[in-house]
Motif scaffolding. Structure first.
Motif, PDB file in Angstrom:
ATOM      1  N   ALA A  39       1.087  -1.299   0.030  1.00  0.00           N
ATOM      2  CA  ALA A  39      -0.104   0.170   0.016  1.00  0.00           C
ATOM      3  C   ALA A  39       0.802   1.341   0.000  1.00  0.00           C
ATOM      4  CB  ALA A  39      -0.787   0.112   1.239  1.00  0.00           C
ATOM      5  N   HIS A  40       1.895   1.334   0.908  1.00  0.00           N
ATOM      6  CA  HIS A  40       2.971   2.390   1.033  1.00  0.00           C
ATOM      7  C   HIS A  40       3.499   2.828  -0.585  1.00  0.00           C
ATOM      8  CE1 HIS A  40       3.310   3.864   4.932  1.00  0.00           C
ATOM      9  NE2 HIS A  40       2.744   2.748   5.270  1.00  0.00           N
ATOM     10  N   PHE A  41       4.166   1.521  -1.282  1.00  0.00           N
ATOM     11  CA  PHE A  41       4.368   1.666  -2.344  1.00  0.00           C
ATOM     12  C   PHE A  41       3.527   2.227  -3.626  1.00  0.00           C
ATOM     13  CE2 PHE A  41       6.317   0.446  -6.563  1.00  0.00           C
ATOM     14  CZ  PHE A  41       7.558   0.839  -6.255  1.00  0.00           C
ATOM     15  N   SER A  42       2.213   1.732  -3.623  1.00  0.00           N
ATOM     16  CA  SER A  42       1.306   1.614  -4.396  1.00  0.00           C
ATOM     17  C   SER A  42       0.871   3.258  -4.511  1.00  0.00           C
ATOM     18  CB  SER A  42       0.377   0.838  -4.127  1.00  0.00           C
ATOM     19  OG  SER A  42      -0.690   1.111  -5.222  1.00  0.00           O
ATOM     20  N   LEU A  43       0.734   3.785  -2.964  1.00  0.00           N
ATOM     21  CA  LEU A  43       0.121   5.170  -2.998  1.00  0.00           C
ATOM     22  C   LEU A  43       1.313   6.117  -3.673  1.00  0.00           C
ATOM     23  CD1 LEU A  43      -1.559   4.814   0.383  1.00  0.00           C
ATOM     24  CD2 LEU A  43      -2.598   5.761  -1.542  1.00  0.00           C
TER      25      LEU A  43
ATOM     26  N   VAL B  28      -5.979   7.909   4.542  1.00  0.00           N
ATOM     27  CA  VAL B  28      -4.582   8.135   4.229  1.00  0.00           C
ATOM     28  C   VAL B  28      -4.094   9.285   4.326  1.00  0.00           C
ATOM     29  CG1 VAL B  28      -3.007   8.135   2.013  1.00  0.00           C
ATOM     30  CG2 VAL B  28      -5.209   6.276   2.318  1.00  0.00           C
ATOM     31  N   GLN B  29      -2.847   9.490   4.994  1.00  0.00           N
ATOM     32  CA  GLN B  29      -2.239  10.695   4.959  1.00  0.00           C
ATOM     33  C   GLN B  29      -0.846  10.836   3.947  1.00  0.00           C
ATOM     34  OE1 GLN B  29      -1.026  11.966   8.937  1.00  0.00           O
ATOM     35  NE2 GLN B  29      -0.037  13.714   8.092  1.00  0.00           N
ATOM     36  N   LEU B  30      -0.947  11.534   2.948  1.00  0.00           N
ATOM     37  CA  LEU B  30       0.200  11.666   2.071  1.00  0.00           C
ATOM     38  C   LEU B  30       1.331  12.640   2.586  1.00  0.00           C
ATOM     39  CD1 LEU B  30      -1.440  11.210  -1.456  1.00  0.00           C
ATOM     40  CD2 LEU B  30      -0.555   9.521   0.073  1.00  0.00           C
TER      41      LEU B  30
ATOM     42  N   ARG C 192      -5.633  20.756  -2.926  1.00  0.00           N
ATOM     43  CA  ARG C 192      -5.948  19.806  -1.782  1.00  0.00           C
ATOM     44  C   ARG C 192      -6.053  18.285  -2.578  1.00  0.00           C
ATOM     45  NH1 ARG C 192     -10.977  16.886  -0.644  1.00  0.00           N
ATOM     46  NH2 ARG C 192     -11.948  17.829  -2.336  1.00  0.00           N
ATOM     47  N   TRP C 193      -5.757  17.258  -1.819  1.00  0.00           N
ATOM     48  CA  TRP C 193      -5.827  15.829  -2.663  1.00  0.00           C
ATOM     49  C   TRP C 193      -6.658  14.807  -1.593  1.00  0.00           C
ATOM     50  CZ3 TRP C 193      -4.460  12.556   1.248  1.00  0.00           C
ATOM     51  CH2 TRP C 193      -3.582  12.944   2.434  1.00  0.00           C
ATOM     52  N   GLU C 194      -7.033  13.691  -2.163  1.00  0.00           N
ATOM     53  CA  GLU C 194      -7.738  12.515  -1.925  1.00  0.00           C
ATOM     54  C   GLU C 194      -7.034  11.237  -2.149  1.00  0.00           C
ATOM     55  OE1 GLU C 194     -11.991  12.607  -2.284  1.00  0.00           O
ATOM     56  OE2 GLU C 194     -12.183  14.537  -1.512  1.00  0.00           O
ATOM     57  N   ALA C 195      -6.741  10.458  -1.338  1.00  0.00           N
ATOM     58  CA  ALA C 195      -6.081   9.370  -1.610  1.00  0.00           C
ATOM     59  C   ALA C 195      -6.928   8.096  -0.817  1.00  0.00           C
ATOM     60  CB  ALA C 195      -4.994   9.315  -1.187  1.00  0.00           C
TER      61      ALA C 195
ATOM     62  N   PHE D 147      -6.030  11.858  -5.917  1.00  0.00           N
ATOM     63  CA  PHE D 147      -6.856  12.845  -7.019  1.00  0.00           C
ATOM     64  C   PHE D 147      -6.466  14.098  -6.594  1.00  0.00           C
ATOM     65  CE2 PHE D 147      -9.744   9.148  -6.412  1.00  0.00           C
ATOM     66  CZ  PHE D 147     -10.347   8.885  -7.972  1.00  0.00           C
ATOM     67  N   LEU D 148      -6.025  14.919  -7.160  1.00  0.00           N
ATOM     68  CA  LEU D 148      -5.559  16.370  -6.770  1.00  0.00           C
ATOM     69  C   LEU D 148      -6.602  17.419  -7.376  1.00  0.00           C
ATOM     70  CD1 LEU D 148      -1.842  15.950  -7.870  1.00  0.00           C
ATOM     71  CD2 LEU D 148      -2.606  15.692  -5.762  1.00  0.00           C
ATOM     72  N   PHE D 149      -6.886  18.300  -6.548  1.00  0.00           N
ATOM     73  CA  PHE D 149      -7.932  19.257  -6.913  1.00  0.00           C
ATOM     74  C   PHE D 149      -7.317  20.706  -6.962  1.00  0.00           C
ATOM     75  CE2 PHE D 149      -9.763  15.702  -4.729  1.00  0.00           C
ATOM     76  CZ  PHE D 149     -10.883  15.399  -5.488  1.00  0.00           C
ATOM     77  N   ASP D 150      -7.992  21.584  -7.703  1.00  0.00           N
ATOM     78  CA  ASP D 150      -7.551  23.149  -7.391  1.00  0.00           C
ATOM     79  C   ASP D 150      -8.279  24.024  -6.579  1.00  0.00           C
ATOM     80  OD1 ASP D 150      -9.847  23.354  -8.934  1.00  0.00           O
ATOM     81  OD2 ASP D 150      -8.875  24.294 -10.618  1.00  0.00           O
ATOM     82  N   ASN D 151      -8.991  23.394  -5.657  1.00  0.00           N
ATOM     83  CA  ASN D 151      -9.938  24.130  -4.967  1.00  0.00           C
ATOM     84  C   ASN D 151     -10.144  23.390  -3.651  1.00  0.00           C
ATOM     85  OD1 ASN D 151     -12.251  25.645  -3.746  1.00  0.00           O
ATOM     86  ND2 ASN D 151     -12.555  26.605  -5.749  1.00  0.00           N
ATOM     87  N   GLU D 152     -10.226  24.067  -2.470  1.00  0.00           N
ATOM     88  CA  GLU D 152     -10.223  23.385  -1.266  1.00  0.00           C
ATOM     89  C   GLU D 152     -11.601  22.858  -1.062  1.00  0.00           C
ATOM     90  OE1 GLU D 152      -8.333  22.849   1.372  1.00  0.00           O
ATOM     91  OE2 GLU D 152      -6.656  23.742   0.470  1.00  0.00           O
ATOM     92  N   GLN D 153     -12.690  23.346  -1.797  1.00  0.00           N
ATOM     93  CA  GLN D 153     -14.067  22.763  -1.540  1.00  0.00           C
ATOM     94  C   GLN D 153     -14.583  22.378  -3.230  1.00  0.00           C
ATOM     95  OE1 GLN D 153     -15.661  22.493   1.225  1.00  0.00           O
ATOM     96  NE2 GLN D 153     -14.040  23.180   2.357  1.00  0.00           N
ATOM     97  N   ILE D 154     -15.172  21.341  -3.269  1.00  0.00           N
ATOM     98  CA  ILE D 154     -15.597  20.897  -4.347  1.00  0.00           C
ATOM     99  C   ILE D 154     -17.274  20.516  -4.121  1.00  0.00           C
ATOM    100  CG2 ILE D 154     -13.631  20.014  -5.368  1.00  0.00           C
ATOM    101  CD1 ILE D 154     -14.731  17.172  -4.727  1.00  0.00           C
TER     102      ILE D 154
END
Length: 249
Positions: A150-154, A192-194, A211-214, A228-235
């Motif tokens: 999981a660490h390597f894949s992320l 997940v905390q990247l 912002r990101w989500e993993a 996933f990476l986002f250009d806004n804190e809120q979507i």
């Protein structure tokens, strides 16, 4: 479509709060193009004239008649004879990364606990490895195997979302590729905390990613992760019943 053989490895798809779909095919010539055409209708895109292109850094993107399709992002990965393509569509998305690990590759008599710890130490940044050791204290060998995977894949998925890929050895990657220690996971559960070092932060700024989500999941055979990476804190999040995850064989 709809084969649920590896459903637990991609159960996280149901928690992604915007239109996302995943196509899972045997690895054959042209599988990526085929997967893109299969995924498109589930995200409101016609497959007509759709093709898979790559930017100067090698990151794939969907195009129609040579022009990028607005808001539509893809990432592909392969291992264990399987080819996966993740497609996501949202106006705030600036990057998507997907990775799969064929877990049987980590199962052999010489790949014991000591080997798994040596492997982790080779690709993890010191703080990540320290936290990994603490979290893994109660793991049996199979749980440890999945934790390392999981660490390597992320790490792989995050580098794909950034569009850089990883610099592995002397002949892998390119001038913009990030070293293994540039990014990783400080925590796997309950969420997940990247982390991103200064080089990775520079790339985040280039993408205007704020912002990101993993996510990650596994079964006995495959571990699959996504970033996933986002250009806004809120979507603007869509109801989960509007999501369209699926698998195709």
């Amino acid at each position: 479509m709809g084969n649920q053989l590896h459903a637990s490895a991609i159960r996280w798809l149901s928690h992604v709060p915007f239109p996302t779909t995943l196509v899972w095919l045997p690895e054959t010539v042209g599988a990526d193009e085929e997967a893109l055409l299969l995924a498109a209708p589930f995200l409101g895109e016609s497959p007509d004239g759709l093709s898979l292109c790559r930017d100067p850094l090698g990151k794939p993107y969907p195009a129609r008649r040579g022009y990028p399709v607005p808001w539509l992002h893809i990432s592909n990965t392969h291992d264990g004879g399987q080819r996966l393509l993740l497609a996501a569509k949202h106006e705030n998305l600036v990057g998507v990364g997907l990775d799969v690990v064929h877990l049987p590759r980590l199962r052999s008599p010489h790949k014991d606990r000591a080997y798994l710890h040596r492997l982790a130490a080779r690709f993890m940044e010191p703080t990540e490895y320290e936290r990994f050791q603490c979290a893994a204290r109660q793991d049996d060998e199979e749980a440890l195997r999945r934790r390392v995977a999981a660490h390597f894949s992320l790490m792989e998925a995050a580098s794909k979302a950034l569009g850089t890929g990883l610099k592995v050895g002397a002949f892998m990657g390119h001038s913009a590729s990030l070293p293994l220690s540039a990014l990783g996971a400080l925590q796997l559960e309950p969420s997940v905390q990247l982390f991103f070092d200064d080089h990775a932060q520079t790339r985040l700024a280039t993408l205007n990613a704020q912002r990101w989500e993993a996510y990650w999941g596994s079964d006995d055979t495959y571990l699959v992760s996504a970033v996933f990476l986002f250009d806004n804190e809120q979507i603007n999040k869509l109801p989960l019943d509007e999501q369209t995850p699926f698998m195709s064989y």
